[in-house]
Design an enzyme around this catalytic site. Structure first.
Site, PDB file in Angstrom:
ATOM      1  N   HIS A 108     -10.029   1.235   4.242  1.00 16.04           N
ATOM      2  CA  HIS A 108      -8.824   1.490   5.037  1.00 16.04           C
ATOM      3  C   HIS A 108      -9.139   2.522   6.117  1.00 16.04           C
ATOM      4  O   HIS A 108      -9.867   3.490   5.873  1.00 16.04           O
ATOM      5  CB  HIS A 108      -7.703   2.000   4.113  1.00 16.04           C
ATOM      6  N   ASN A 158       0.868  -1.184   0.000  1.00 15.69           N
ATOM      7  CA  ASN A 158       0.000   0.000   0.000  1.00 15.69           C
ATOM      8  C   ASN A 158       0.906   1.234   0.000  1.00 15.69           C
ATOM      9  O   ASN A 158       1.397   1.662   1.048  1.00 15.69           O
ATOM     10  CB  ASN A 158      -0.898  -0.026   1.249  1.00 15.69           C
ATOM     11  N   LYS A 213       0.266   4.306  -0.659  1.00 19.44           N
ATOM     12  CA  LYS A 213      -0.384   5.556  -0.189  1.00 19.44           C
ATOM     13  C   LYS A 213      -0.011   6.708  -1.116  1.00 19.44           C
ATOM     14  O   LYS A 213       0.184   6.487  -2.307  1.00 19.44           O
ATOM     15  CB  LYS A 213      -0.042   5.817   1.281  1.00 19.44           C
ATOM     16  N   SER A 258       2.278  -2.017  10.615  1.00 21.67           N
ATOM     17  CA  SER A 258       3.696  -1.970  11.009  1.00 21.67           C
ATOM     18  C   SER A 258       4.482  -3.242  10.714  1.00 21.67           C
ATOM     19  O   SER A 258       5.425  -3.579  11.433  1.00 21.67           O
ATOM     20  CB  SER A 258       3.830  -1.632  12.505  1.00 21.67           C
ATOM     21  N   GLY A 296       2.419  -0.958   4.589  1.00 24.97           N
ATOM     22  CA  GLY A 296       2.481   0.451   4.222  1.00 24.97           C
ATOM     23  C   GLY A 296       3.924   0.906   4.112  1.00 24.97           C
ATOM     24  O   GLY A 296       4.608   0.661   3.113  1.00 24.97           O
ATOM     25  N   GLU A 312      -6.680  -5.298  10.478  1.00 20.34           N
ATOM     26  CA  GLU A 312      -5.737  -4.179  10.589  1.00 20.34           C
ATOM     27  C   GLU A 312      -6.209  -3.203  11.661  1.00 20.34           C
ATOM     28  O   GLU A 312      -6.983  -2.279  11.384  1.00 20.34           O
ATOM     29  CB  GLU A 312      -5.585  -3.476   9.238  1.00 20.34           C
TER      30      GLU A 312
END
Ligand code: PEP
Length: 237
Positions: free
Chosen positions: A97, A11, A13, A198, A219, A157
């Site tokens: 998300h 991801n 972002k 994380s 991420g 998540e």
């Protein structure tokens, strides 16, 4: 023992320029040839078309995903990108998300609608679930998730575990495993459930070795190709 073929979602972002995106695809595509799992790369919308051309031209085994879709299937909705517009570019879309909830007012109703539209357009939803009560809310809305259990990737998540680009603060792997197992039992089928929050090259094994966790949503540690490659290397050894 680690899952030999994990699903790993990058991801990205609002990171990477188009130059960096091409570098990511070339570097990961060339160096992850022996990876047995599934890599799903989710860059920003403007790069999807070029990313698809590059992946196809080089025959890389990287799948493409969007970071979101609109709650409408097209029409007069300024700024929104509909599933119907990207269905030929992506196989997956991240939906629900917690950053979309926090910064863009995403609601359970929107998320449920988006899952429906993704499925209608043959896009596999990567459905983020912050906690089991949120899944309970989706399940109250109808049979959609249960009926399409094999066309959805479920992500446990917890928002508190997301690094947000700062310090890594992962959930406890056993807690994540317990929650992933709860998703499976609430859907009542053998669903694909991954963990997000994380994950990095040092802790990936502790998550991917859990029996209910079939991969991860990544991420921060996915943005730089070298860091992502180290992560997937450590995921299966
Ligand atoms: C995410 O936001 O989906 C995520 C997993 O981020 P990070 O890995 O940076 O915690």
């Amino acid at each position: 023992m680690s899952n030999p073929a994990p699903v790993v979602v990058a991801n990205i972002k609002s990171n990477q320029t188009w130059e960096e995106s091409q570098d990511w695809i070339n570097t990961v595509g060339n160096r992850a040839k022996d990876f047995k799992g599934t890599i799903i790369y989710c860059p920003s919308y403007p790069f999807l078309s070029g990313a698809k051309q590059l992946i196809d031209a080089k025959a890389f085994s990287i799948k493409l995903g969007a970071q979101d879709i609109s709650k409408f299937n097209g029409g007069a909705y300024t700024g929104a990108v509909a599933a119907s517009q990207i269905k030929d570019l992506v196989e997956y879309a991240i939906i629900g998300h917690s950053e979309r909830r926090k910064h863009f007012g995403e609601t359970n109703e929107n998320v449920f609608k988006k899952v429906e539209l993704a499925l209608e357009n043959n896009i596999t939803p990567i459905l983020c679930i912050s906690d089991i009560s949120q899944l309970g809310e989706y399940l109250k809305k109808g049979e959609l998730l249960k009926e399409n259990w094999d066309k959805i990737i479920f992500v446990f998540e917890p928002p508190s575990a997301i690094s947000g680009g700062g310090e890594f603060k992962p959930d406890d792997p056993e807690d994540a495993n317990k929650n992933a197992g709860e998703i499976t039992s609430k859907i009542g089928k053998n669903v694909t459930t991954i963990y997000g929050g994380s994950i990095n090259d040092s802790n990936v094994k502790s998550f991917f070795s859990q029996n209910n966790i079939h991969g991860g949503l990544v991420g921060q540690a996915s943005v730089k190709p070298d860091s992502f490659l180290k992560l997937i290397e450590n995921a299966t050894i």
